[in-house]
Scaffold this active site. Structure first.
Site, PDB file in Angstrom:
ATOM      1  N   CYS A 137       0.935  -1.145   0.145  1.00  0.00           N
ATOM      2  CA  CYS A 137       0.170   0.030  -0.010  1.00  0.00           C
ATOM      3  C   CYS A 137       0.891   1.182  -0.017  1.00  0.00           C
ATOM      4  O   CYS A 137       1.340   1.470   1.116  1.00  0.00           O
ATOM      5  CB  CYS A 137      -0.997  -0.012   1.193  1.00  0.00           C
ATOM      6  SG  CYS A 137      -1.895   1.501   1.281  1.00  0.00           S
ATOM      7  N   CYS A 140      -0.320   4.171   2.236  1.00  0.00           N
ATOM      8  CA  CYS A 140      -0.172   3.937   3.698  1.00  0.00           C
ATOM      9  C   CYS A 140       1.323   4.212   3.889  1.00  0.00           C
ATOM     10  O   CYS A 140       1.808   4.599   4.986  1.00  0.00           O
ATOM     11  CB  CYS A 140      -0.364   2.488   4.138  1.00  0.00           C
ATOM     12  SG  CYS A 140      -1.987   1.778   3.504  1.00  0.00           S
ATOM     13  N   ASP A 141       2.373   3.765   3.167  1.00  0.00           N
ATOM     14  CA  ASP A 141       3.686   3.708   3.435  1.00  0.00           C
ATOM     15  C   ASP A 141       4.787   4.421   2.898  1.00  0.00           C
ATOM     16  O   ASP A 141       5.882   4.702   3.112  1.00  0.00           O
ATOM     17  CB  ASP A 141       4.110   2.119   3.583  1.00  0.00           C
ATOM     18  CG  ASP A 141       3.317   1.188   4.196  1.00  0.00           C
ATOM     19  OD1 ASP A 141       3.015   1.907   5.401  1.00  0.00           O
ATOM     20  OD2 ASP A 141       3.144   0.212   3.954  1.00  0.00           O
TER      21      ASP A 141
END
Ligand code: NDP
Length: 324
Positions: A137, A140-141
């Site tokens: 993701c 997300c990261d």
């Protein structure tokens, strides 16, 4: 032992399918519980801008869209339960649902909207370095890879989207794809191709995620062992991050053996409705759709599932009254 709560319709999953089903079922004056699961709002909460959801001329951020959908369903009385369903008994009436909070619920009808999750490659080092450089993701990261070099594995729209997003942070993004041809749509491919930060490595697969353990005990990805599938060449390229973007698999583990599924594990629904192999159980969204997989088609099938469940409940209640 906690008291068992009963509801007319339980909806498992809180993406566009689940929340649209909740809106329609709640507006039909039914009591609705939505089990939000481990990822409330579903896959759209880990995307950035959604440009193709009708009604939002200038696009909308995924998490915001899901927030609006939840509030719209709640306005008509749908209740969100922030628990993860661990077990469902479909061989009894009403259906019994158990969650990770050790709570139990019963429901006259069930709508399965558990969606799908990112697929992983399953090669050495992938699990070991997950969260330590390996991710599925970018939203997300991606932030953790400022001025670093990252790889994106895959050749579909997800891979293009992840790669483009990562160019905001990374110094270089290398797309690694197992073929020469890309499954991604032309518009996404063109966008990625015209981005100077993106480099392409085709006809190549990842053989291993390589890393090290620092003196602090923390693991860290250092690179990928790659193999060209045409020439057979094997080499190691250094990377600080690697994003796996090779598609999704349906979240159907808790229904194994209970509901009919296809070879890919997707729930089989009746072609003209959202009915499953068990009366009173309906399925909508990505958990039963491996073709369209769009927020709008998921929402549409969520609406269908709520209408199907509502009609089914009306019929069985009417028959029960008539025979009483
Ligand atoms: P896709 O199934 O479209 O693509 C998966 C990609 O991963 C393919 O290139 C495939 O290669 C590759 N792949 C699969 N398994 C492996 C493996 N074991 N090793 C190496 N490579 C592998 O999935 P997506 O998630 O990209 O897209 C799913 C759907 O969602 C599509 O309909 C897409 O259009 C849509 N989508 C739309 C977006 C948008 O419009 N903004 C954004 C993201 C997704 P191969 O081609 O060789 O099979």
């Amino acid at each position: 032992m906690n008291e068992i709560r009963h509801t007319d319709i339980a909806i498992i999953g809180s993406g566009p399918a689940g929340l649209t089903a909740a809106l329609y079922a709640a507006r039909a004056q039914l009591h609705v519980l939505v089990f939000e699961g481990n990822q409330p709002g579903g896959q759209l909460t880990i995307t950035t801008e959604v440009e193709n959801y009708p009604g939002f001329e200038n696009g909308i951020m995924g998490p915001e869209l899901m927030d609006i959908m939840r509030k719209q369903a709640q306005r008509f009385g749908a209740e969100s339960i922030f628990e993860h369903v661990t077990e469902v008994a479909l061989d009894r009436r009403p259906f019994l649902i158990a969650t990770d909070r050790d709570r139990r619920y019963t429901a006259d009808a069930l709508i399965v909207a558990t969606g799908a999750s990112a697929k992983m490659l399953g090669v050495a080092g992938e699990t070991e370095y997950m969260g330590y450089g390996v991710s599925a993701c970018a939203t997300c990261d991606g932030f953790f890879f400022r001025n670093l070099r990252v790889a994106v594995i895959g050749g579909g729209d997800t891979a293009m989207e992840e790669a483009l997003y990562l160019t905001r942070f990374a110094s270089e993004v290398v797309i690694i794809h197992r073929r020469e041809e890309f499954r991604a749509s032309k518009i996404m491919l063109d966008r990625a191709r015209s981005n100077e930060k993106i480099r392409w490595v085709t006809s190549t697969v990842v053989e291993e995620f390589l890393g090290e353990t620092l003196s602090t005990g923390i693991r860290r990805l250092t690179g990928l062992q790659l193999r060209n599938v045409v020439t057979g060449d094997i080499w190691v390229e250094p990377f600080d991050g690697a994003f796996v973007a090779i598609g999704h698999k349906p979240n159907t583990e808790i229904f194994q053996g209970a509901l009919e599924m296809d070879d890919g594990g997707y729930i089989v629904t009746n072609c003209k409705s959202t009915r499953t192999s068990i009366e009173g159980v309906f399925a909508c969204g990505d958990v039963q759709d491996h073709i369209y997989r769009q927020a709008i088609t998921a929402a549409g099938s969520g609406c269908m599932a709520a209408i199907d469940a509502t009609h089914w409940l009306e019929n069985i209640r009417h028959s029960a009254e008539a025979t009483a």
